[in-house]
Design an enzyme around this catalytic site. Sequence first.
Site, PDB file in Angstrom:
ATOM      1  N   ASP A  40      40.970  49.775  40.575  1.00 22.79           N
ATOM      2  CA  ASP A  40      39.618  49.617  41.099  1.00 22.79           C
ATOM      3  C   ASP A  40      38.825  48.878  40.035  1.00 22.79           C
ATOM      4  O   ASP A  40      38.946  49.187  38.853  1.00 22.79           O
ATOM      5  CB  ASP A  40      38.968  50.978  41.361  1.00 22.79           C
ATOM      6  CG  ASP A  40      39.668  51.717  42.491  1.00 22.79           C
ATOM      7  OD1 ASP A  40      39.654  51.197  43.615  1.00 22.79           O
ATOM      8  OD2 ASP A  40      40.250  52.791  42.230  1.00 22.79           O
ATOM      9  N   VAL A  41      38.036  47.923  40.480  1.00 19.62           N
ATOM     10  CA  VAL A  41      37.258  47.147  39.521  1.00 19.62           C
ATOM     11  C   VAL A  41      35.765  47.357  39.796  1.00 19.62           C
ATOM     12  O   VAL A  41      35.327  47.301  40.947  1.00 19.62           O
ATOM     13  CB  VAL A  41      37.615  45.639  39.598  1.00 19.62           C
ATOM     14  CG1 VAL A  41      36.831  44.851  38.557  1.00 19.62           C
ATOM     15  CG2 VAL A  41      39.113  45.437  39.411  1.00 19.62           C
ATOM     16  N   ASP A  94      52.257  36.446  39.270  1.00 12.17           N
ATOM     17  CA  ASP A  94      51.422  36.591  40.463  1.00 12.17           C
ATOM     18  C   ASP A  94      50.295  35.561  40.464  1.00 12.17           C
ATOM     19  O   ASP A  94      49.137  35.887  40.710  1.00 12.17           O
ATOM     20  CB  ASP A  94      50.871  38.027  40.552  1.00 12.17           C
ATOM     21  CG  ASP A  94      50.298  38.352  41.934  1.00 12.17           C
ATOM     22  OD1 ASP A  94      50.595  37.600  42.897  1.00 12.17           O
ATOM     23  OD2 ASP A  94      49.570  39.347  42.058  1.00 12.17           O
ATOM     24  N   LYS A 102      37.941  47.699  34.723  1.00 10.20           N
ATOM     25  CA  LYS A 102      39.113  47.756  35.608  1.00 10.20           C
ATOM     26  C   LYS A 102      39.880  49.038  35.333  1.00 10.20           C
ATOM     27  O   LYS A 102      40.455  49.212  34.261  1.00 10.20           O
ATOM     28  CB  LYS A 102      40.005  46.528  35.399  1.00 10.20           C
ATOM     29  CG  LYS A 102      41.210  46.504  36.329  1.00 10.20           C
ATOM     30  CD  LYS A 102      41.973  45.190  36.235  1.00 10.20           C
ATOM     31  CE  LYS A 102      43.156  45.200  37.194  1.00 10.20           C
ATOM     32  NZ  LYS A 102      43.932  43.946  37.145  1.00 10.20           N
ATOM     33  N   TYR A 159      46.822  48.886  42.505  1.00  7.97           N
ATOM     34  CA  TYR A 159      46.819  49.936  41.485  1.00  7.97           C
ATOM     35  C   TYR A 159      45.479  50.082  40.786  1.00  7.97           C
ATOM     36  O   TYR A 159      45.372  50.832  39.828  1.00  7.97           O
ATOM     37  CB  TYR A 159      47.845  49.633  40.393  1.00  7.97           C
ATOM     38  CG  TYR A 159      49.256  49.499  40.864  1.00  7.97           C
ATOM     39  CD1 TYR A 159      49.911  50.579  41.444  1.00  7.97           C
ATOM     40  CD2 TYR A 159      49.942  48.300  40.701  1.00  7.97           C
ATOM     41  CE1 TYR A 159      51.216  50.464  41.862  1.00  7.97           C
ATOM     42  CE2 TYR A 159      51.257  48.180  41.112  1.00  7.97           C
ATOM     43  CZ  TYR A 159      51.892  49.255  41.694  1.00  7.97           C
ATOM     44  OH  TYR A 159      53.184  49.141  42.106  1.00  7.97           O
ATOM     45  N   SER A 184      39.135  46.132  44.748  1.00  2.00           N
ATOM     46  CA  SER A 184      40.207  47.064  44.469  1.00  2.00           C
ATOM     47  C   SER A 184      41.517  46.424  44.875  1.00  2.00           C
ATOM     48  O   SER A 184      41.572  45.598  45.781  1.00  2.00           O
ATOM     49  CB  SER A 184      39.987  48.386  45.204  1.00  2.00           C
ATOM     50  OG  SER A 184      39.843  48.128  46.580  1.00  2.00           O
TER      51      SER A 184
HETATM   52  P1  ADP Z   1      44.942  44.130  41.293  1.00  2.00           P
HETATM   53  O1  ADP Z   1      45.918  43.994  40.196  1.00  2.00           O
HETATM   54  O2  ADP Z   1      44.899  45.538  41.810  1.00  2.00           O
HETATM   55  O3  ADP Z   1      45.063  43.095  42.382  1.00  2.00           O
HETATM   56  P2  ADP Z   1      42.740  42.570  40.293  1.00  2.00           P
HETATM   57  O4  ADP Z   1      42.730  42.363  38.836  1.00  2.00           O
HETATM   58  O5  ADP Z   1      43.237  41.432  41.129  1.00  2.00           O
HETATM   59  O6  ADP Z   1      43.516  43.908  40.644  1.00  2.00           O
HETATM   60  O7  ADP Z   1      41.279  42.950  40.764  1.00  2.00           O
HETATM   61  C1  ADP Z   1      40.918  43.270  42.091  1.00  2.00           C
HETATM   62  C2  ADP Z   1      39.600  42.578  42.452  1.00  2.00           C
HETATM   63  O8  ADP Z   1      38.566  42.962  41.550  1.00  2.00           O
HETATM   64  C3  ADP Z   1      39.675  41.082  42.344  1.00  2.00           C
HETATM   65  O9  ADP Z   1      40.097  40.485  43.528  1.00  2.00           O
HETATM   66  C4  ADP Z   1      38.237  40.705  42.007  1.00  2.00           C
HETATM   67  O10 ADP Z   1      37.482  40.621  43.187  1.00  2.00           O
HETATM   68  C5  ADP Z   1      37.741  41.863  41.204  1.00  2.00           C
HETATM   69  N1  ADP Z   1      37.847  41.581  39.749  1.00  2.00           N
HETATM   70  C6  ADP Z   1      38.929  41.740  38.977  1.00  2.00           C
HETATM   71  N2  ADP Z   1      38.683  41.403  37.702  1.00  2.00           N
HETATM   72  C7  ADP Z   1      37.400  41.001  37.662  1.00  2.00           C
HETATM   73  C8  ADP Z   1      36.537  40.499  36.612  1.00  2.00           C
HETATM   74  N3  ADP Z   1      36.981  40.350  35.365  1.00  2.00           N
HETATM   75  N4  ADP Z   1      35.271  40.187  36.936  1.00  2.00           N
HETATM   76  C9  ADP Z   1      34.829  40.321  38.205  1.00  2.00           C
HETATM   77  N5  ADP Z   1      35.588  40.769  39.222  1.00  2.00           N
HETATM   78  C10 ADP Z   1      36.857  41.115  38.972  1.00  2.00           C
END
Ligand code: ADP
Length: 406
Positions: free
Chosen positions: A20-21, A130, A36, A18, A15
């Site tokens: 949750d994944v 970022d 996501k 903004y 997460s």
């Molecule tokens: P934010 O914009 O809130 O930082 P992220 O896209 O970085 O969100 O996602 C948060 C976390 O979810 C990541 O650090 C990762 O661990 C996991 N995650 C995001 N996208 C993926 C994906 N496509 N596959 C697997 N894990 C993911």
Amino acid sequence: SEIIAKYQVLERVGSGAYADVYRGRRLSDNLTVALKEIHDYQSAFREIDALQILQGSPNVIVLHEYFWREDEDAVLVLEFLRTDLASVIADAAKEQREGGGLSVGEIKRWMMQILCGVDSCHRNMIVHRDLKPGNLLVSDGGVLKLADFGQARILMEPGFDAVEENPQPYEQGTSNYESSHQLPEAPPLTSQEQEITSHVEYFEVLDELRTKSSTDDVDKDTNIPDGNTSCLATCTTSDIDDDILKTNFSVEAVGEEPGCLTSCVGTRWFRAPELLYGSTDYGLEIDLWSLGCIFAELLTLQPLFPGTADIDQLSRIINVLGNLDDKAWPGCSKLPDYGIISFSNVENPIGLEASLSNCSPDEVSLVKKLICYDPSRRATAMELLRDKYFSEEPLPVPLSELRVPL
Ligand code: ADP
């Protein structure tokens, strides 16, 4: 709802501010996906907009489809990538203490994949804002993909009044984009706006670039370059003028006041000095600074500038590079916060060579091309891909030889 009918939600994998994944499963074929859920409309819009444009690029995460919910949350269905470059670096750092670490060939292959991804963004005038190891996801097969476009912006030509969050001038993404969902609240262009867009050279350039990049040879199912196609080959076959990759356009991004980007973006350690001094008219070059920090970290397995606060961040940079003045970067004294934040004179800067001890002169010179105060002097992703560093021994290892954390 529609998404529940098509996907089974499994466990939460992460997460962020903004979002949750979750790991999920597509019911039709059991494909593992990442779901996501983004709770911020702006951020969701930016991510979808940027990803649509970048679909087809081998080093950008695949967006299968997306859903808008009635509460204006969005759910993005992304390819699932289990690990990231931060874990690769952490594992290698552990091994280094036992005498191992990353080989030069591995470092080169990781770098080339990052450069390919960033080049795709920049040739589409998308600034990621970022870039950091945690946002560079990695597949089991060693393919690295840029992710988390929640802060990305599409840069506009000066004088072009950003059509508020209106994606229409841009074509939909290519090959891997399956969804036919329309973005909400995208009013049709007025005739005056159509007039503008059809005459702006920028869009012509953009279209031309997009046509060229869509010819890249990508396996439609896996989104992985065919066979042993090296990343370099995919990128350098296009004869795009390097100049186009520098910001010829002063910056206006969709969704912020025209001509005024926020300087509060990115993760501090990877934030460019112009952002730390409050610049609001920065360009693609902020990503190039972040790239320099990431490359340094790949080489030394330690963060280059691990600042504990914004002021500390700047002072670490100045201690290495020396004073930031009009000699180092003509015009920097005009930065919004230049007069507000001042540092005592650094007589003997540490220098990048010393910060990158144990690195070869070629490696130091590569990082120096990115870590320089004057944004216009930073090398573009395309220029770096052509750097002899990547065609000299030891050569970048094939993807299959990259060690991916378990
Ligand atoms: P934010 O914009 O809130 O930082 P992220 O896209 O970085 O969100 O996602 C948060 C976390 O979810 C990541 O650090 C990762 O661990 C996991 N995650 C995001 N996208 C993926 C994906 N496509 N596959 C697997 N894990 C993911």
